[in-house]
Design a protein around this motif. Structure first.
Motif, mmCIF file in Angstrom:
data_model
loop_
_atom_site.group_PDB
_atom_site.id
_atom_site.type_symbol
_atom_site.label_atom_id
_atom_site.label_comp_id
_atom_site.label_asym_id
_atom_site.label_seq_id
_atom_site.Cartn_x
_atom_site.Cartn_y
_atom_site.Cartn_z
ATOM 1 N N LEU A 1 0.782 -1.263 -0.245
ATOM 2 C CA LEU A 1 -0.262 -0.093 0.087
ATOM 3 C C LEU A 1 1.481 1.295 0.017
ATOM 4 C CD1 LEU A 1 -2.575 1.110 0.590
ATOM 5 C CD2 LEU A 1 -2.441 1.186 2.693
ATOM 6 N N ILE A 2 1.660 1.454 0.605
ATOM 7 C CA ILE A 2 3.034 2.238 0.786
ATOM 8 C C ILE A 2 3.838 2.416 -0.380
ATOM 9 C CG2 ILE A 2 5.367 3.430 1.729
ATOM 10 C CD1 ILE A 2 4.673 1.649 4.233
ATOM 11 N N GLU A 3 3.670 1.571 -1.378
ATOM 12 C CA GLU A 3 4.123 1.917 -2.284
ATOM 13 C C GLU A 3 3.028 2.327 -3.332
ATOM 14 O OE1 GLU A 3 5.547 -2.007 -3.492
ATOM 15 O OE2 GLU A 3 7.545 -2.399 -2.039
ATOM 16 N N VAL A 4 2.073 2.040 -3.178
ATOM 17 C CA VAL A 4 0.978 2.927 -4.441
ATOM 18 C C VAL A 4 0.773 4.004 -3.595
ATOM 19 C CG1 VAL A 4 -1.340 2.755 -4.468
ATOM 20 C CG2 VAL A 4 -0.214 0.428 -4.403
ATOM 21 N N LEU A 5 1.149 4.724 -2.414
ATOM 22 C CA LEU A 5 0.582 5.888 -2.316
ATOM 23 C C LEU A 5 2.206 7.031 -2.547
ATOM 24 C CD1 LEU A 5 -0.704 5.548 1.587
ATOM 25 C CD2 LEU A 5 -1.542 6.287 -0.569
ATOM 26 N N LEU A 6 3.111 5.962 -3.152
ATOM 27 C CA LEU A 6 3.940 6.715 -3.100
ATOM 28 C C LEU A 6 3.717 7.225 -5.122
ATOM 29 C CD1 LEU A 6 7.013 4.714 -2.441
ATOM 30 C CD2 LEU A 6 6.946 7.241 -1.627
ATOM 31 N N LEU A 7 3.359 6.555 -5.109
ATOM 32 C CA LEU A 7 2.526 6.650 -6.888
ATOM 33 C C LEU A 7 1.901 8.456 -7.464
ATOM 34 C CD1 LEU A 7 0.973 3.825 -8.249
ATOM 35 C CD2 LEU A 7 2.997 4.672 -8.630
ATOM 36 N N ASN A 8 1.404 8.998 -5.926
ATOM 37 C CA ASN A 8 1.144 10.002 -5.802
ATOM 38 C C ASN A 8 1.770 11.315 -6.224
ATOM 39 O OD1 ASN A 8 -2.086 10.294 -5.215
ATOM 40 N ND2 ASN A 8 -1.013 9.193 -3.955
ATOM 41 N N ARG A 9 3.214 10.567 -6.026
ATOM 42 C CA ARG A 9 4.537 11.826 -6.692
ATOM 43 C C ARG A 9 4.087 11.990 -8.014
ATOM 44 N NH1 ARG A 9 8.595 10.322 -2.758
ATOM 45 N NH2 ARG A 9 7.848 10.733 -0.159
ATOM 46 N N HIS A 10 3.608 11.323 -9.065
ATOM 47 C CA HIS A 10 3.798 10.916 -10.412
ATOM 48 C C HIS A 10 2.799 11.484 -10.744
ATOM 49 C CE1 HIS A 10 7.680 10.063 -8.716
ATOM 50 N NE2 HIS A 10 8.151 9.098 -8.655
ATOM 51 N N LEU A 11 1.434 10.516 -10.583
ATOM 52 C CA LEU A 11 0.390 10.095 -11.251
ATOM 53 C C LEU A 11 -0.899 11.159 -10.181
ATOM 54 C CD1 LEU A 11 0.159 6.305 -11.005
ATOM 55 C CD2 LEU A 11 0.663 8.783 -13.311
ATOM 56 N N ALA A 12 -1.830 11.777 -10.604
ATOM 57 C CA ALA A 12 -2.687 11.873 -10.190
ATOM 58 C C ALA A 12 -3.586 11.544 -9.300
ATOM 59 C CB ALA A 12 -4.303 12.866 -11.512
ATOM 60 N N HIS A 13 -4.607 11.862 -8.082
ATOM 61 C CA HIS A 13 -4.875 11.477 -6.812
ATOM 62 C C HIS A 13 -5.797 10.814 -7.540
ATOM 63 C CE1 HIS A 13 -6.175 10.634 -3.223
ATOM 64 N NE2 HIS A 13 -7.721 10.436 -3.705
ATOM 65 N N GLU A 14 -6.888 11.026 -8.287
ATOM 66 C CA GLU A 14 -8.031 10.646 -9.090
ATOM 67 C C GLU A 14 -7.437 9.047 -10.209
ATOM 68 O OE1 GLU A 14 -7.774 14.256 -11.739
ATOM 69 O OE2 GLU A 14 -7.409 13.367 -9.671
ATOM 70 N N HIS A 15 -6.553 9.389 -10.280
ATOM 71 C CA HIS A 15 -6.242 7.787 -11.342
ATOM 72 C C HIS A 15 -5.503 7.157 -10.180
ATOM 73 C CE1 HIS A 15 -4.916 11.438 -14.816
ATOM 74 N NE2 HIS A 15 -6.718 10.931 -14.774
ATOM 75 N N VAL A 16 -4.893 7.750 -9.387
ATOM 76 C CA VAL A 16 -4.450 6.440 -8.685
ATOM 77 C C VAL A 16 -5.816 6.014 -7.450
ATOM 78 C CG1 VAL A 16 -2.930 5.724 -6.725
ATOM 79 C CG2 VAL A 16 -2.585 7.334 -8.003
ATOM 80 N N VAL A 17 -6.630 6.228 -7.959
ATOM 81 C CA VAL A 17 -8.214 5.784 -6.840
ATOM 82 C C VAL A 17 -8.702 5.271 -7.269
ATOM 83 C CG1 VAL A 17 -9.796 6.022 -6.103
ATOM 84 C CG2 VAL A 17 -7.809 7.235 -5.168
ATOM 85 N N ALA A 18 -8.597 5.612 -9.178
ATOM 86 C CA ALA A 18 -8.748 4.173 -9.812
ATOM 87 C C ALA A 18 -8.263 3.093 -10.555
ATOM 88 C CB ALA A 18 -8.742 5.888 -12.333
ATOM 89 N N GLY A 19 -7.552 3.357 -10.507
ATOM 90 C CA GLY A 19 -6.012 2.257 -10.235
ATOM 91 C C GLY A 19 -6.396 1.248 -9.814
ATOM 92 N N LEU A 20 -7.073 2.237 -8.166
ATOM 93 C CA LEU A 20 -6.797 0.681 -6.723
ATOM 94 C C LEU A 20 -7.987 0.179 -7.204
ATOM 95 C CD1 LEU A 20 -5.593 2.751 -4.227
ATOM 96 C CD2 LEU A 20 -4.818 0.501 -4.185
ATOM 97 N N ALA A 21 -8.847 0.789 -7.229
ATOM 98 C CA ALA A 21 -10.506 -0.271 -7.544
ATOM 99 C C ALA A 21 -10.692 -1.084 -8.906
ATOM 100 C CB ALA A 21 -11.813 1.218 -8.043
ATOM 101 N N THR A 22 -9.865 -0.903 -9.600
ATOM 102 C CA THR A 22 -9.696 -1.749 -11.050
ATOM 103 C C THR A 22 -8.660 -3.061 -11.216
ATOM 104 O OG1 THR A 22 -10.219 0.113 -12.844
ATOM 105 C CG2 THR A 22 -9.262 -2.113 -13.373
ATOM 106 N N ALA A 23 -7.946 -2.895 -10.018
ATOM 107 C CA ALA A 23 -7.082 -4.192 -9.398
ATOM 108 C C ALA A 23 -7.882 -4.405 -8.274
ATOM 109 C CB ALA A 23 -5.524 -2.985 -8.988
ATOM 110 N N LEU A 24 -8.492 -3.909 -7.900
ATOM 111 C CA LEU A 24 -9.332 -4.440 -6.510
ATOM 112 C C LEU A 24 -10.476 -5.103 -6.921
ATOM 113 C CD1 LEU A 24 -10.009 -4.769 -3.238
ATOM 114 C CD2 LEU A 24 -11.255 -2.819 -3.193
ATOM 115 N N ARG A 25 -10.740 -5.088 -8.419
ATOM 116 C CA ARG A 25 -12.000 -5.843 -9.202
ATOM 117 C C ARG A 25 -11.288 -7.521 -9.845
ATOM 118 N NH1 ARG A 25 -13.627 -1.355 -10.861
ATOM 119 N NH2 ARG A 25 -13.097 -1.398 -12.535
ATOM 120 N N ALA A 26 -10.183 -6.673 -9.758
ATOM 121 C CA ALA A 26 -9.614 -8.221 -10.674
ATOM 122 C C ALA A 26 -8.783 -8.610 -9.950
ATOM 123 C CB ALA A 26 -8.851 -7.816 -11.710
#
Length: 544
Positions: free
Chosen positions: A437-462
């Motif tokens: 999860l912390i590695e995911v939070l580090l993505l916010n430094r390069h990607l927009a917050h809403e895009h990271v949340v969208a990626g989390l939702a898709t990855a969670l469903r799969a």
């Protein structure tokens, strides 16, 4: 009809020759009323009935004595209506209500003050203000529901004396930073600086010391530099309530603005949102007329604006500079509050520029942190991103981190984060799941917050519980937003399980086509034949 109209009609008919009896029957009134109408144009006022006795009557001399005693008492130690009421009940056993005491004191107190001769009526001289010459500045407190919490903020107001054009700004404090930023915003909005003077209270942002009762003041160094930069001539009103009328225009403007725009209490998520509303209210108020003036505020301002002095070209740094040391909790203390910075700066000194609504932290002229300024004293504002490098080494400290709770409250750590984190801990264990999860939070430094949340939702469903999978889906969400018509995927069918492309397959799919010929092992076959030949010769030699 009114009594005056009745008298006029009776007098008109009486002059026409009608007799008293006829007038009585026509207007259905008594003989006395007809006689009074014939004798006088104006009806006599009705006699006032004598006041009825009340339970307060025996205690009125006691109240008068308290009010007379207050004439010589210190201003902050005089009787209030509540104190008078409590004394009557406790010391005299009076059976009276608070409303009875309040009505009597409100009428009697001015009479006693006037009879004492200590409240002479002060004469006020009407003033004429030349266009473009004068202005007035003041602060007023306002109550705002900010992010669901009821807080007290401060309304800065600069009002031109001729046109009445005013510019407002809301700040978290009324300190020197807000005082300067309010001036800069107002002067830029007005497009110039008054030529003669600006009237002020003796506020600490500008005045270090009041020298007696005259106009002499010791000003603060930063205020002197600010005035010099904008070529402002300051005029300070008399201290206390006696000088309030000397800038009555801005005093009344703040009251008008507060009654008309802050009632009911505005509800906003941030001061930036509130100040956008304030700018619109200022534009709207430009269309009103002040008092009996024949033209609107904007029409008078159109005459005044070209007469203002031009603004300087160079900017003025309105923020206050601090150089605190970062403690072991990766925090700095600024005024009475604490703010977080990246953990790599622990035990180092950083440079902080404190503004009225936010502060910026620099490390060797490189911005490393930016926070919204706290309103309450003794508070702290922590950014979860500042602690990620430390948390990835200490994942056990993540669940109870204060920065995590603040991120949840601010909506930056969403329920999607929590759901993905819970699944990751089930699959990878408590330690490795939290690290993922912390590695995911580090993505916010390069990607927009809403895009990271969208990626989390898709990855969670799969069921893809790795940071690489979330990164891939977040980039796909960003790409779909940037190019909505190019390469857009077909809409998902309800009930169809989500699929996540592996990072290896995604990279292969995006490589250019390989046109090189397939590799051949023919040259290596020659080596094999040579090895067999040398091997057979060796065996023949052994046989001999």
């Amino acid at each position: 009809m009114s009594k005056v109209e009745l008298y006029a009609a009776i007098r008109r008919d009486h002059r026409a020759g009608m007799k008293m009896r006829e007038l009585e029957r026509k207007y259905n009134v008594s003989w006395r009323t007809v006689k009074k109408a014939v004798d006088s144009v104006w009806p006599k006022p009705r006699k006032k009935l004598p006041p009825r006795p009340t339970a307060l009557d025996p205690y009125k001399p006691v109240i008068d004595e308290m009010l007379r005693t207050d004439l010589d008492a210190p201003r902050k130690q005089r009787h209030t209506i509540t104190r008078i009421f409590h004394r009557l009940v406790q010391e005299h056993g009076a059976d009276v209500s608070y409303q009875m005491v309040r009505r009597y004191v409100s009428g009697r107190k001015p009479e006693i003050l006037a009879a004492s001769g200590k409240a002479p009526v002060e004469a006020f001289v009407p003033q004429t203000h030349l266009p473009g010459h004068e202005a007035e500045v003041d602060f007023g407190d306002v109550t705002v529901r900010l992010a669901g919490e009821l807080v007290t903020c401060y309304l800065f107001s600069l009002r031109l004396s001729y046109s009445g054009k005013a510019v407002h700004r809301v700040f978290a404090s009324c300190g020197q930073e807000a005082f300067f930023e309010g001036h800069v915003h107002a002067l830029r909005t007005l497009g110039g600086v008054p030529r003669s003077k600006i009237r002020y209270d003796n506020l600490k942002s500008a005045v270090a010391q009041v020298l007696g009762l005259n106009r002499a003041r010791v000003e603060t160094d930063r205020w002197i530099a600010f005035r010099s930069h904008f070529n402002i001539e300051s005029f300070y009103c008399r201290p206390g309530i006696e000088g309030a009328h000397e800038k009555g225009g801005v005093e009344g403007m703040i009251g008008y603005f507060r009654r008309n725009h802050f009632t009911p209490v505005p509800e906003v998520d941030s001061l930036a949102e509130l100040n956008e509303m304030v700018d619109q209210w200022d534009l709207h108020d430009g269309h009103r007329r002040i008092g009996s003036r024949p033209r609107t505020v904007d029409e008078y301002f159109a005459v005044e604006q070209p007469l203002l002095m031009p603004l300087p070209q160079e900017p003025f740094e309105t923020g206050r500079l601090f150089t605190p040391r970062v403690d072991r909790y990766s925090q700095i203390a600024v005024r009475t509050n604490r703010y977080s910075v990246p953990t790599r700066l622990i035990d180092k000194r950083v440079r902080v520029v404190l503004h009225a609504s936010h502060l910026v932290v620099y490390d060797r002229n490189v911005e490393v942190a930016r926070h919204e300024r706290l309103i309450a004293k003794g508070s702290c504002r922590l950014d979860l991103d500042h602690y990620l490098e430390a948390l990835i080494r200490k994942p056990g400290a993540f669940p109870g981190a204060t920065a995590l709770e603040q991120a949840r409250s601010a909506g930056k750590f969403t329920p999607v984060h929590d759901a993905w984190w819970a699944q990751a801990r089930k699959v990878h264990g408590e330690r490795d799941g939290t690290r993922a999860l912390i590695e995911v939070l580090l993505l916010n430094r390069h990607l927009a917050h809403e895009h990271v949340v969208a990626g989390l939702a898709t990855a969670l469903r799969a069921g893809a519980l790795t940071a690489d999978a979330v990164a891939l889906e977040a980039r796909k969400a960003a790409q779909a937003e940037d190019e909505p018509t190019v390469g857009a995927s077909a809409p998902a069918i309800p009930g169809t399980p989500a699929t996540v492309t592996s990072l290896h397959e995604w990279r292969l799919a995006h490589l250019p086509p390989d046109t090189r010929p397939l590799p051949s092992v023919t040259p290596y076959d020659q080596l094999l034949r040579r090895r067999r030949t040398s091997g057979s010769d060796h065996h023949e030699g052994e046989a001999q």
